[in-house]
Design a protein around this motif. Structure first.
Motif, PDB file in Angstrom:
ATOM      1  N   TRP A  99      18.520  -2.682  -7.516  1.00  0.00           N
ATOM      2  CA  TRP A  99      17.842  -3.963  -7.521  1.00  0.00           C
ATOM      3  C   TRP A  99      18.672  -4.919  -8.362  1.00  0.00           C
ATOM      4  N   CYS A 100      18.346  -6.181  -8.269  1.00  0.00           N
ATOM      5  CA  CYS A 100      19.037  -7.172  -9.097  1.00  0.00           C
ATOM      6  C   CYS A 100      18.067  -8.300  -9.424  1.00  0.00           C
ATOM      7  N   TYR A 101      18.337  -8.969 -10.529  1.00  0.00           N
ATOM      8  CA  TYR A 101      17.548 -10.155 -10.868  1.00  0.00           C
ATOM      9  C   TYR A 101      17.956 -11.279  -9.935  1.00  0.00           C
ATOM     10  N   VAL A 102      16.977 -12.091  -9.549  1.00  0.00           N
ATOM     11  CA  VAL A 102      17.235 -13.177  -8.605  1.00  0.00           C
ATOM     12  C   VAL A 102      16.633 -14.480  -9.136  1.00  0.00           C
ATOM     13  N   ASN A 103      17.123 -15.570  -8.606  1.00  0.00           N
ATOM     14  CA  ASN A 103      16.571 -16.890  -8.886  1.00  0.00           C
ATOM     15  C   ASN A 103      15.335 -17.039  -7.996  1.00  0.00           C
TER      16      ASN A 103
ATOM     17  N   SER B  55      13.312 -19.377  -7.351  1.00  0.00           N
ATOM     18  CA  SER B  55      13.153 -20.590  -6.545  1.00  0.00           C
ATOM     19  C   SER B  55      14.145 -20.654  -5.386  1.00  0.00           C
ATOM     20  N   ALA B  56      15.185 -19.833  -5.422  1.00  0.00           N
ATOM     21  CA  ALA B  56      16.199 -19.885  -4.366  1.00  0.00           C
ATOM     22  C   ALA B  56      16.226 -18.642  -3.476  1.00  0.00           C
ATOM     23  N   CYS B  57      15.702 -17.541  -3.955  1.00  0.00           N
ATOM     24  CA  CYS B  57      15.770 -16.279  -3.203  1.00  0.00           C
ATOM     25  C   CYS B  57      14.805 -16.301  -2.028  1.00  0.00           C
ATOM     26  N   ARG B  58      15.271 -15.853  -0.874  1.00  0.00           N
ATOM     27  CA  ARG B  58      14.439 -15.812   0.329  1.00  0.00           C
ATOM     28  C   ARG B  58      14.036 -14.369   0.691  1.00  0.00           C
ATOM     29  N   GLN B  59      14.394 -13.430  -0.146  1.00  0.00           N
ATOM     30  CA  GLN B  59      14.051 -12.026   0.069  1.00  0.00           C
ATOM     31  C   GLN B  59      12.782 -11.680  -0.723  1.00  0.00           C
ATOM     32  N   PRO B  60      12.095 -10.600  -0.337  1.00  0.00           N
ATOM     33  CA  PRO B  60      10.941 -10.170  -1.134  1.00  0.00           C
ATOM     34  C   PRO B  60      11.369  -9.912  -2.578  1.00  0.00           C
ATOM     35  N   MET B  61      10.544 -10.363  -3.519  1.00  0.00           N
ATOM     36  CA  MET B  61      10.859 -10.189  -4.935  1.00  0.00           C
ATOM     37  C   MET B  61       9.566 -10.037  -5.715  1.00  0.00           C
ATOM     38  N   ALA B  62       9.693  -9.663  -6.968  1.00  0.00           N
ATOM     39  CA  ALA B  62       8.526  -9.484  -7.838  1.00  0.00           C
ATOM     40  C   ALA B  62       8.905  -9.867  -9.255  1.00  0.00           C
ATOM     41  N   PRO B  63       7.926 -10.327 -10.047  1.00  0.00           N
ATOM     42  CA  PRO B  63       8.227 -10.609 -11.450  1.00  0.00           C
ATOM     43  C   PRO B  63       8.426  -9.308 -12.219  1.00  0.00           C
ATOM     44  N   SER B  64       9.313  -9.343 -13.178  1.00  0.00           N
ATOM     45  CA  SER B  64       9.554  -8.188 -14.028  1.00  0.00           C
ATOM     46  C   SER B  64       8.353  -7.968 -14.934  1.00  0.00           C
ATOM     47  N   ALA B  65       7.913  -6.728 -15.073  1.00  0.00           N
ATOM     48  CA  ALA B  65       6.793  -6.423 -15.972  1.00  0.00           C
ATOM     49  C   ALA B  65       7.209  -6.630 -17.421  1.00  0.00           C
ATOM     50  N   ALA B  66       8.462  -6.341 -17.723  1.00  0.00           N
ATOM     51  CA  ALA B  66       8.953  -6.481 -19.092  1.00  0.00           C
ATOM     52  C   ALA B  66       9.236  -7.932 -19.448  1.00  0.00           C
ATOM     53  N   MET B  67       9.725  -8.697 -18.475  1.00  0.00           N
ATOM     54  CA  MET B  67      10.076 -10.101 -18.699  1.00  0.00           C
ATOM     55  C   MET B  67       9.591 -10.913 -17.506  1.00  0.00           C
ATOM     56  N   PRO B  68       8.310 -11.308 -17.485  1.00  0.00           N
ATOM     57  CA  PRO B  68       7.726 -11.969 -16.308  1.00  0.00           C
ATOM     58  C   PRO B  68       8.435 -13.249 -15.870  1.00  0.00           C
TER      59      PRO B  68
ATOM     60  N   PHE C  11      11.474 -13.481 -15.366  1.00  0.00           N
ATOM     61  CA  PHE C  11      12.557 -13.037 -14.482  1.00  0.00           C
ATOM     62  C   PHE C  11      11.967 -12.331 -13.273  1.00  0.00           C
ATOM     63  N   HIS C  12      12.602 -12.525 -12.110  1.00  0.00           N
ATOM     64  CA  HIS C  12      12.186 -11.854 -10.885  1.00  0.00           C
ATOM     65  C   HIS C  12      13.307 -10.921 -10.434  1.00  0.00           C
ATOM     66  N   PHE C  13      12.913  -9.831  -9.762  1.00  0.00           N
ATOM     67  CA  PHE C  13      13.914  -8.892  -9.254  1.00  0.00           C
ATOM     68  C   PHE C  13      13.659  -8.638  -7.777  1.00  0.00           C
ATOM     69  N   SER C  14      14.692  -8.171  -7.090  1.00  0.00           N
ATOM     70  CA  SER C  14      14.585  -7.903  -5.662  1.00  0.00           C
ATOM     71  C   SER C  14      15.416  -6.681  -5.299  1.00  0.00           C
ATOM     72  N   TYR C  15      14.814  -5.780  -4.556  1.00  0.00           N
ATOM     73  CA  TYR C  15      15.554  -4.663  -3.975  1.00  0.00           C
ATOM     74  C   TYR C  15      16.228  -5.115  -2.687  1.00  0.00           C
ATOM     75  N   ALA C  16      15.510  -5.923  -1.900  1.00  0.00           N
ATOM     76  CA  ALA C  16      16.002  -6.343  -0.584  1.00  0.00           C
ATOM     77  C   ALA C  16      17.311  -7.118  -0.693  1.00  0.00           C
ATOM     78  N   THR C  17      17.465  -7.927  -1.738  1.00  0.00           N
ATOM     79  CA  THR C  17      18.712  -8.683  -1.926  1.00  0.00           C
ATOM     80  C   THR C  17      19.898  -7.737  -2.010  1.00  0.00           C
ATOM     81  N   CYS C  18      19.681  -6.550  -2.526  1.00  0.00           N
ATOM     82  CA  CYS C  18      20.746  -5.551  -2.668  1.00  0.00           C
ATOM     83  C   CYS C  18      20.776  -4.569  -1.494  1.00  0.00           C
ATOM     84  N   GLY C  19      19.918  -4.781  -0.490  1.00  0.00           N
ATOM     85  CA  GLY C  19      19.931  -3.934   0.692  1.00  0.00           C
ATOM     86  C   GLY C  19      19.058  -2.696   0.604  1.00  0.00           C
ATOM     87  N   TYR C  20      18.076  -2.694  -0.297  1.00  0.00           N
ATOM     88  CA  TYR C  20      17.201  -1.527  -0.466  1.00  0.00           C
ATOM     89  C   TYR C  20      15.745  -1.918  -0.262  1.00  0.00           C
ATOM     90  N   LEU C  21      14.908  -0.921   0.015  1.00  0.00           N
ATOM     91  CA  LEU C  21      13.469  -1.128   0.114  1.00  0.00           C
ATOM     92  C   LEU C  21      12.849  -0.980  -1.268  1.00  0.00           C
TER      93      LEU C  21
END
Length: 137
Positions: free
Chosen positions: A4-8, A10-23, A25-35
């Motif tokens: 996974w990777c942290y994403v912007n 407001s700009a990311c068009r892939q599924p993402m979620a807020p980080s539980a540790a740092m809300p 920041f958002h992260f996405s598996y799909a941006t990196c090609g994973y489910l």
């Protein structure tokens, strides 16, 4: 392991979620090609409103984590799990550990309870468990 990777957000068009540790920041598996098999929302959607079969081993030796009072289970683990069930609108259906599983593991009600999960007779054993060779069915 999925990457996974942290994403912007407001700009990311892939599924993402807020980080539980740092809300913030958002992260996405799909941006990196994973489910995403890990985000809480996916699991909440699968469990919300469901009835979950729960079983209990005998009272814990500490007499703190799981104890029976007036025929009902209580203790720190039960209180915690009831909070989880309430938060996600799930219902507990108590299923007793079967005589067959107790007969199979007469020395440990905890191992007998794990055996019930392995046989799909219950969904969850509530108690203070640790891994043993007998419980790795």
């Amino acid at each position: 392991a999925s990457e996974w990777c942290y994403v912007n957000a407001s700009a990311c068009r892939q599924p993402m979620a807020p980080s539980a540790a740092m809300p913030e920041f958002h992260f996405s598996y799909a941006t990196c090609g994973y489910l995403d098999d890990y985000s809480e929302s996916k699991h909440v959607a699968a469990l919300k409103g469901r009835t979950i079969r729960v079983s209990y081993p005998d009272d814990s030796p500490s007499r703190f984590t799981i104890i029976t009072r007036g025929g009902k289970k209580t203790g720190s683990f039960q209180t915690f799990m009831q909070g989880v069930f309430d938060r996600f609108n799930m219902t507990m259906k108590v299923v007793p550990v079967s005589a067959k599983s107790i007969e199979r593991s007469p020395q440990s009600s905890f191992t007998a309870c794990v055996h019930e999960v392995a046989l799909n007779r219950t969904d969850l054993c509530i108690g203070d468990f640790w891994s043993t060779s007998q419980r790795r069915l």
